[in-house]
Structures are given as C-alpha cells and as structure tokens.
Design a protein around this motif. Structure first.
Motif, PDB file in Angstrom:
ATOM      1  N   GLU A 166     -80.545 -49.504   7.766  1.00  0.00           N
ATOM      2  CA  GLU A 166     -81.656 -49.474   6.742  1.00  0.00           C
ATOM      3  C   GLU A 166     -81.677 -48.146   5.977  1.00  0.00           C
ATOM      4  N   LYS A 196     -88.524 -42.450   1.234  1.00  0.00           N
ATOM      5  CA  LYS A 196     -89.122 -41.669   2.288  1.00  0.00           C
ATOM      6  C   LYS A 196     -87.798 -40.653   2.927  1.00  0.00           C
ATOM      7  N   ASP A 245     -85.370 -53.672  -1.868  1.00  0.00           N
ATOM      8  CA  ASP A 245     -86.768 -53.703  -1.855  1.00  0.00           C
ATOM      9  C   ASP A 245     -87.464 -53.002  -3.214  1.00  0.00           C
ATOM     10  N   CYS A 282     -85.946 -49.418  -0.396  1.00  0.00           N
ATOM     11  CA  CYS A 282     -85.725 -49.815   0.837  1.00  0.00           C
ATOM     12  C   CYS A 282     -84.287 -50.570   0.611  1.00  0.00           C
ATOM     13  N   ASN A 303     -89.929 -51.070  -2.593  1.00  0.00           N
ATOM     14  CA  ASN A 303     -90.127 -49.640  -2.156  1.00  0.00           C
ATOM     15  C   ASN A 303     -89.120 -48.841  -2.091  1.00  0.00           C
ATOM     16  N   ASP A 306     -83.975 -45.884   3.273  1.00  0.00           N
ATOM     17  CA  ASP A 306     -85.340 -46.078   2.641  1.00  0.00           C
ATOM     18  C   ASP A 306     -85.358 -44.841   1.647  1.00  0.00           C
TER      19      ASP A 306
END
Lengths: 104, 312
Positions: B294, B299, B270, B274, B272, B296
């Motif tokens: 997953e 974050k 992604d 991710c 973002n 990220d």
C-alpha cells in the motif's frame, strides 16, 4: 533573487533594481546597461523555471512509476504465467492425443 | 461502511435476492463467512478492500475432523497507533493467535484468542429453518473496550429482516425486500444508547449477471455508491464513491480483481492518493503465498507485507 515562501507553483523572483555604473571602462558601462541586465534577469528566470519544471516532472514521474510498479507489474507477471500454463496444457493435451479443449 | 457509529459489526442487510429462470423471486443465501459490513456492498468490498497488512503473517489451519479445525497464526509487524498529530506512529508488535472453528451446516462457532489478551468469538446458528442467530463478542483486557452483539435474522420468501442488540444499549433493525428479480430495496434504523445517537438509512441494489450497482444513504451523513462490472470470468472491475455530507468528505476509488487459476490479484487506486495491491498466490496444494502493498503518496506512508497461509 528573494525566494518567496510559496508552496508549489512557479513564481518568478523579484527583479533587482538595475545598477548603473557610470564611472569605469566601457565594459563595465556595457554590463551595467539596462539591456544586459535585463538579459541576465531573463536567463536566471529561465534557469529557475526549468529547475522547477524538472522537479515537478520528477515528482510526477516518481508517482507514476511507483504506481505502475505496484498496480501493473504483478498483473503482467501473473497474466504471463497464466498464458504459459495454458500453452503448456495445450501442448500436453495435443501430445496425449486428446483434442485440444476450447480456450476460455 | 457500517452506518452504526461504534464499529461493532453488522448492521447487515442480509437479503440479496437473485433471479432464477423459473421463479420470480428467489432468496439468495449469504456466504457462510460473516462479513462485518453491509452485505449489500459485498462485491465492491471484496474487490476494493482486501485485508492489507504490514509485516509478516503466517496462518496455519489444521483440520482435526470434518467439522472441527484449529488454527495458529503469527503476526509480526508495525501497528499504527492513532495519534493526535498528523504523523502516524508505528510500533512494532508481534502476536500469536490461536483459534478453533466448528463448522456444521446448522451451527458455526469460531473462537480466537491472542497473546495480547483479546478474545474474539462468533456464533452462527439456525434456530429454525427461517430464523437464524448470529452473535459475536470481543473481549479485551482494557476496561470498556469489550463489546458484543447478537442478531436475529428472519428470512422470508422474498425479504429478510434482522434485529440486533449490542452492548452499550445498541439496537438496530433492518429490512430488505426484493422488488423485481434484479432490484431490491432495504432500510435500517439503529439507536446507540451510549452515544445517544440514532439513525436511519436506505439502500438499494440492482444486480444482473454481469454487474452489481448499489447505493446507500444514511442519516449519519454517509452516501455510498458502488458499481462492480464482471468483465469476464476471471476479471472484474469495481468502483466506489463515498461521500459524507456532514463532513463534506469525498473518496472515490477504482479497482480490479483478477481471479486466475494460480492466483488472485486485487489492485486499487484511490482519490486520496492511495495505491494498493494484494496478491494471493497458490504455491502448492494448501499453500498460499500472500503479498500486500500500500502506497499513500499524500502522506508518504508505504506499507508492505508478506505472508504464508497453510491449510485449507
């Protein structure tokens, strides 16, 4: 060497004013001379830059490594198993005497 | 990707016409499982949005009859609580879900009840040959959080139209028409009385045997484009761009979908930051092992889940 609160990026620290030591031996005079102090500054700057470079390379390597682990490794494992199964089927087909099926 | 503001399912455009060799325009029947997004993005969603989860999941489906089956499902894991601060708060929860399905060519009923008091029910039935009814409801213990929606779908020769009613004075209508054997256009309007919002949207879909390209624009500010290419029988690649022109928010994602004999592996990355992967492996007849992960990176939130699905 004041550490400036900056996020990321490479920034060289501020330069200290060169201290000149007039009274003392020739060694202290030499070590107080501008060339030597400049050299010292350059060395510490180089150390700092190298440290930051290593850190960002380390971060990039971590992100790349974990992303590779999540995206690519299961794929390789599964494709390998698929290939093994195909070979096994081919072998079994040839053993049983049926002509080998055309592979997809 | 629903353009309705409250999340209740489908403002679905339900036509996906495809070409058959002899006739010019043929209707394409949807898969029996209702998907709570625009069906127009179905291929992209299948590849790019698998049901990622965190924790342990166990599903058991037992068929009592040819048409009737019961399902038991256990989930244990952290659930995210939406919080005001940027930190995500996770609370470990566990629940058991009991469900019953009745599947008939003309009528399908699904019911699920959870130990935390939520009830999901879905009905899909054919009233006449061309008119079908879909309804779903979600009831919860918390006040004002229950909602339900009914939709009537009419299938014409090369078009489909749908009218929806939901609670909270939600009205929606959409229409899609196939223009050439490969291309179809559609539009929708909705009005949400509770939030005093209304919107209009347009969508287009171009598909051939090897690829599907869709685009969607809505007055809620959503622009969504997606492209799925079927590289071979087993592999398809998908990419997706979502842009919100009100909040100037862009997300691009790329993914792959490998359907092999023993497993199905989907991965996506992604913009973002991710990275996600979802693996379903068939251990035995009727026994599937699921792994979901997953990461990220932005974050620094990492979620991993595993599960087992028993039964057809």
């Amino acid at each position: 060497m004041a550490s400036q609160p900056r996020r990321g990026g490479v920034s060289l620290p501020e330069r200290r004013a060169a201290k000149s030591d007039s009274n003392g031996s020739i060694i202290s005079k030499l070590s107080g001379s501008p060339i030597v102090s400049r050299g010292r500054q350059a060395a510490s700057d180089a150390v700092l830059v190298t440290r930051k470079l290593l850190k960002s390379t380390g971060k990039a390597a971590w992100i790349a490594g974990t992303t590779f682990l999540i995206l690519v490794v299961p794929l390789i494992i599964e494709m390998d198993r698929e290939q093994q199964m195909n070979e096994l089927e081919l072998q079994q087909a040839s053993l049983l005497g049926t002509p080998p099926q055309p592979q997809k | 990707m629903a353009t309705a503001l409250n999340v209740p399912p489908a403002t679905t455009t339900t036509t996906l016409p495809q070409m058959k060799k002899e006739e010019e325009k043929v209707d394409y029947l949807n898969l029996p499982c209702p998907i709570p997004y625009e069906e127009i993005h179905r291929e992209a969603l299948m590849s790019l949005k698998p049901e990622l989860f965190e924790g342990m999941r166990f599903d058991f489906t037992k068929g009592l009859n040819q048409k009737f089956s019961l399902s038991h499902s256990v989930f244990m894991g952290p659930m995210e609580i939406p919080s005001q601060s940027s930190e995500t708060i996770k609370i470990p929860t566990a629940h058991y879900e009991f469900g019953a399905n009745f599947i008939d060519p003309k009528l399908m009923l699904f019911g699920r009840i959870l130990t935390d008091g939520r009830l999901n029910a879905r009905v899909k039935g054919d009233l006449t040959e061309n008119l079908s009814l879909k309804a779903n409801a979600q009831l919860t213990n918390e006040p004002h959080m229950s909602h339900g929606m009914v939709s009537f779908d009419y299938k014409g020769k090369d078009y489909r139209t749908q009218f929806q009613l939901g609670n909270g004075a939600l009205f929606g209508a959409n229409y899609i028409q196939s223009v050439t054997p490969h291309l179809s256009f559609g539009g929708e309007v909705f009005w949400a009385g509770q939030h005093r919002k209304s919107g209009i949207g347009y969508a287009a879909r171009y598909n051939t045997d090897k690829m599907v390209a869709t685009g969607q624009v809505a007055s809620t500010g959503l622009v969504a484009l997606s492209y799925v290419q079927k590289v071979s029988e087993k592999v398809s690649l998908a990419s997706d761009l979502m842009y919100n022109y009100m909040s100037k928010d862009v997300t691009a994602s790329f993914g792959y979908d490998y359907i092999l004999r023993q497993c199905r592996l989907r991965g996506k990355i992604d913009s973002n930051g991710c990275v996600a992967a979802f693996l379903e492996e068939r251990l035995n007849m009727g026994l599937n092992f699921i792994l979901s992960s997953e990461l990220d990176h932005r974050k620094k939130d990492y979620k991993f889940g595993f599960g087992l699905t028993v039964g057809e």
